[in-house]
Write an enzyme that holds these catalytic residues in place. Structure first.
Site, short mmCIF file in Angstrom:
data_model
loop_
_atom_site.label_atom_id
_atom_site.label_comp_id
_atom_site.label_asym_id
_atom_site.label_seq_id
_atom_site.Cartn_x
_atom_site.Cartn_y
_atom_site.Cartn_z
N GLY A 120 0.92 -1.20 0.08
CA GLY A 120 -0.05 -0.08 0.05
C GLY A 120 0.98 1.16 0.07
CD GLU A 139 1.45 -8.70 -4.94
OE1 GLU A 139 2.15 -9.82 -4.73
OE2 GLU A 139 1.15 -7.66 -4.85
CB CYS A 149 5.34 -3.90 -0.21
SG CYS A 149 5.88 -2.69 -0.77
CE1 TYR A 150 1.77 1.26 5.63
CE2 TYR A 150 0.00 -0.20 5.71
CZ TYR A 150 0.78 0.79 6.16
OH TYR A 150 0.18 1.56 7.30
CB SER A 198 -25.00 -7.68 -22.63
OG SER A 198 -23.88 -8.42 -22.01
N GLY A 199 -25.25 -10.34 -24.14
CA GLY A 199 -24.59 -11.30 -25.22
C GLY A 199 -23.03 -11.68 -24.86
N GLY A 200 -22.69 -10.75 -23.70
CA GLY A 200 -21.38 -11.01 -23.05
C GLY A 200 -21.16 -12.14 -22.09
CB VAL A 201 -18.37 -14.00 -20.60
CG1 VAL A 201 -17.80 -15.09 -20.01
CG2 VAL A 201 -17.39 -13.79 -22.08
CG ASP A 202 -19.30 -10.96 -17.12
OD1 ASP A 202 -18.39 -12.04 -17.32
OD2 ASP A 202 -18.92 -9.99 -17.03
CB SER A 203 -25.39 -11.00 -18.83
OG SER A 203 -24.93 -10.98 -20.36
CG HIS A 252 4.55 -6.04 -4.85
ND1 HIS A 252 3.32 -6.02 -4.43
CD2 HIS A 252 5.26 -4.97 -4.84
CE1 HIS A 252 3.41 -4.63 -3.71
NE2 HIS A 252 4.40 -4.27 -4.23
CE LYS A 262 -15.10 -10.96 -19.03
NZ LYS A 262 -16.03 -10.07 -18.68
#
Ligand code: XMP
Length: 539
Positions: free
Chosen positions: A68, A187, A95-96, A240-245, A185, A395
């Site tokens: 941070g 990650e 780190c922090y 919406s045609g997107g992956v999530d919906s 880091h 996602k």
């Protein structure tokens, strides 16, 4: 407090306390990639020990303190909840986080003589090869630094386990307690041994079971929908045609059966070529019985007529979405009432974890949704409760759920597509003619990417129709026509992005095909800007 107890659930995971690093979400992501469940929380909201921890939806078997921007000891610097080290679970400060651990236990943190940002070389101290945090980590490796302070003197009982090439403390641990710290880091992709170190911490030190799999995610999402919606509720999923919906609609259908879910797809006239038919077929193909398309092309064109300002376009599109959905829900309610049934009780939204967590680490876990990622205002106006089973997912995880439910790869691996559709890819006035030109050019580009196998290599790709005309020559004639820009980016979450390095030959072939086949276009350019400073969309 002696131990973290009396947590109602048996789900185990690692608690990541967010001190505001831009990489905090990545920590959770990396752990989940290892199959270990992790959640990010704001330390300020977990200061009250048992009381707060009992409200977590999982039992923490380890705690990571993120990096941070604060300096420990300074006024306003974020604090470590007092229960953390006495909690009898392993703690890793990054780190922090390390500086905080050191400071709290009596060590000395200083403003670094030389700030280290970016790549650095880290060397394990003699004998540290067998340290539990450093198992299978090479003696020398590249690590990603981003700090203004460092630990000048470790607290009593702590030992150094690695140094940077500049002689700064890079890793340390307590000799007898399960407390560890890293100045770099793990990650971040550029830290060569980062994944190994996180694996050592999660699997060996915290003894986490790597049981966060696609199967578990599906089960949890289904349970969540069933709990939220109850035995009689009905869900409206705005697709919406997107992956999530799309994956959301599939999960809701699995959870409640086909009679209690309605997928609604709005034909705004701003979708990609052939998208409307493709999406409604795909939704039906997934077993959804009640798929409705709201035909609203003319309404959207009318709303956008003469509008040039991108924010105004967004506002008008958002408003119209709300009106259309309101009209749809009201109509449905009347119809249901005539049959003695209830209207919709819930609105299904594919809100994801990164949308939920505020940036900068304040208020992690708060119900904050980026307005542009959802059809803003819908729940309030429709008096529907929200059904958001993906609120704690990334996602990639939603994609894994889609695959586990047997959805077609073309659905699951689609590039993201913005809510306001092609309107954000037509700077200047949006007209049906301009939309048609863009749809054709975009379709040439996307088809070529698919054919050449490049589609999955980029995170998102599309064409933009620019509001300029330039001179060209075709045959013996001079032309004065539109310019199309192609954009392809690599990214992990859309927050930052690099221009995709598509082969030059591929780009020239696509340019030729567009100019030859799309009427009204005589020039094609490729956008090579990264985000930041540019954005992905042109608006
Ligand atoms: P920018 O242009 O902000 O885009 O760099 C980042 C990502 O977000 C997508 N995007 C949207 N997605 N509704 C969405 O669902 C929106 O209003 C919206 N605007 C941008 C964009 O396509 C990119 O993937």
């Amino acid at each position: 407090m002696t131990a973290m107890k009396s947590v109602q659930t048996e789900k185990h995971g690692i608690l990541v306390l967010d001190y505001g690093s831009q990489y905090t979400l990545l920590i959770a992501r990396r752990l989940r990639e290892l199959g270990v469940y992790a959640e990010v929380h704001d330390p300020a909201r977990l200061m009250h020990e048992v009381l707060d921890l009992d409200h977590l939806p999982f039992k923490p078997i380890g705690v990571i303190l993120s990096g941070g921007p604060d300096s420990v000891g300074e006024k306003g610097a974020r604090l470590m909840p007092r229960w953390v080290t006495p909690a009898a679970v392993p703690v890793l400060g990054i780190c922090y986080g390390l500086q905080l651990l050191a400071h709290v236990h009596g060590g000395r943190v200083r403003a670094a003589a030389k700030r280290e940002y970016g790549r650095s070389h880290v060397r394990l101290s003699p004998g540290a090869e067998s340290h539990p945090l450093m198992r299978s980590v090479p003696r020398d490796s590249v690590a990603w630094m981003s700090h203004g302070d460092d630990v000048e003197q470790l607290p009593e009982g702590w030992v150094q386990i690695a140094l940077t090439e500049g002689g700064v403390l890079a890793a340390a641990s307590h000799v007898s307690k399960p407390w560890y710290g890293l100045q770099f880091h793990p990650e971040v992709e550029h830290t060569e041994a980062g994944r190994q170190i996180l694996e050592n911490f999660a699997l060996n030190i915290c003894r986490a079971r790597p049981d966060w799999t696609a199967g578990t995610m599906v089960e949890e999402a289904i349970q969540k929908v069933q709990q939220d919606v109850g035995p009689h509720g009905r869900v409206l999923v705005a697709c919406s045609g997107g992956v999530d919906s799309t994956v959301l609609a599939a999960v809701v259908e699995k959870a409640l059966g086909p009679d209690r879910v309605t997928a609604v797809f709005c034909d705004t006239g701003l979708m990609r070529k052939d998208e409307v038919a493709w999406v409604s077929d795909a939704l039906r193909g997934m077993g959804l019985r009640d798929v409705r398309v709201i035909s609203a092309r003319e309404k959207f064109m009318k709303a956008l007529s003469g509008v040039i300002d991108p924010e105004e376009k967004r506002r008008r599109i958002g408003r119209l979405f709300i009106e259309l959905f309101e009209a749809f829900a009201t109509e449905d309610k009347k119809h249901a009432a005539s049959l003695g049934l209830h209207g919709f009780s819930h609105l299904g939204q594919g809100t994801l974890y990164p949308d939920v967590i505020e940036s900068a680490g304040h208020g992690a876990g708060a119900k904050v949704i980026k307005t542009h990622h959802n059809v803003g205002g819908l729940p309030d106006r429709l008096a529907l409760k929200l059904c958001e089973p993906f609120r704690f997912l990334f996602k990639d995880e939603v994609r894994a759920i889609g695959r586990a439910l047997g959805l077609a790869p073309e659905l699951v691996d689609r590039h993201p597509f913005p809510g306001p559709g092609l309107a954000v890819r037509i700077p200047g006035e949006v007209t049906p003619e301009r939309v048609a030109i863009l749809q054709e050019a975009d379709s040439v580009f996307i088809n070529a990417l698919r054919k050449s196998g490049l589609y999955p290599k980029v995170w998102q790709a599309f064409a933009v129709l620019l509001p300029v005309q330039t001179v060209g020559v075709m045959g013996d004639n001079r032309t004065y026509e539109n310019v199309v820009a192609l954009r392809a980016v690599t990214s992990t979450d859309g927050m930052t992005a690099e221009a995709g390095e598509l082969p030059f030959e591929f780009l020239t072939t696509v340019a030729r095909e567009i100019v030859q086949n799309v009427r009204g276009v005589n020039r094609v350019v490729y956008d090579i800007t990264s985000k930041p400073p540019a954005t992905i969309e042109w608006e």
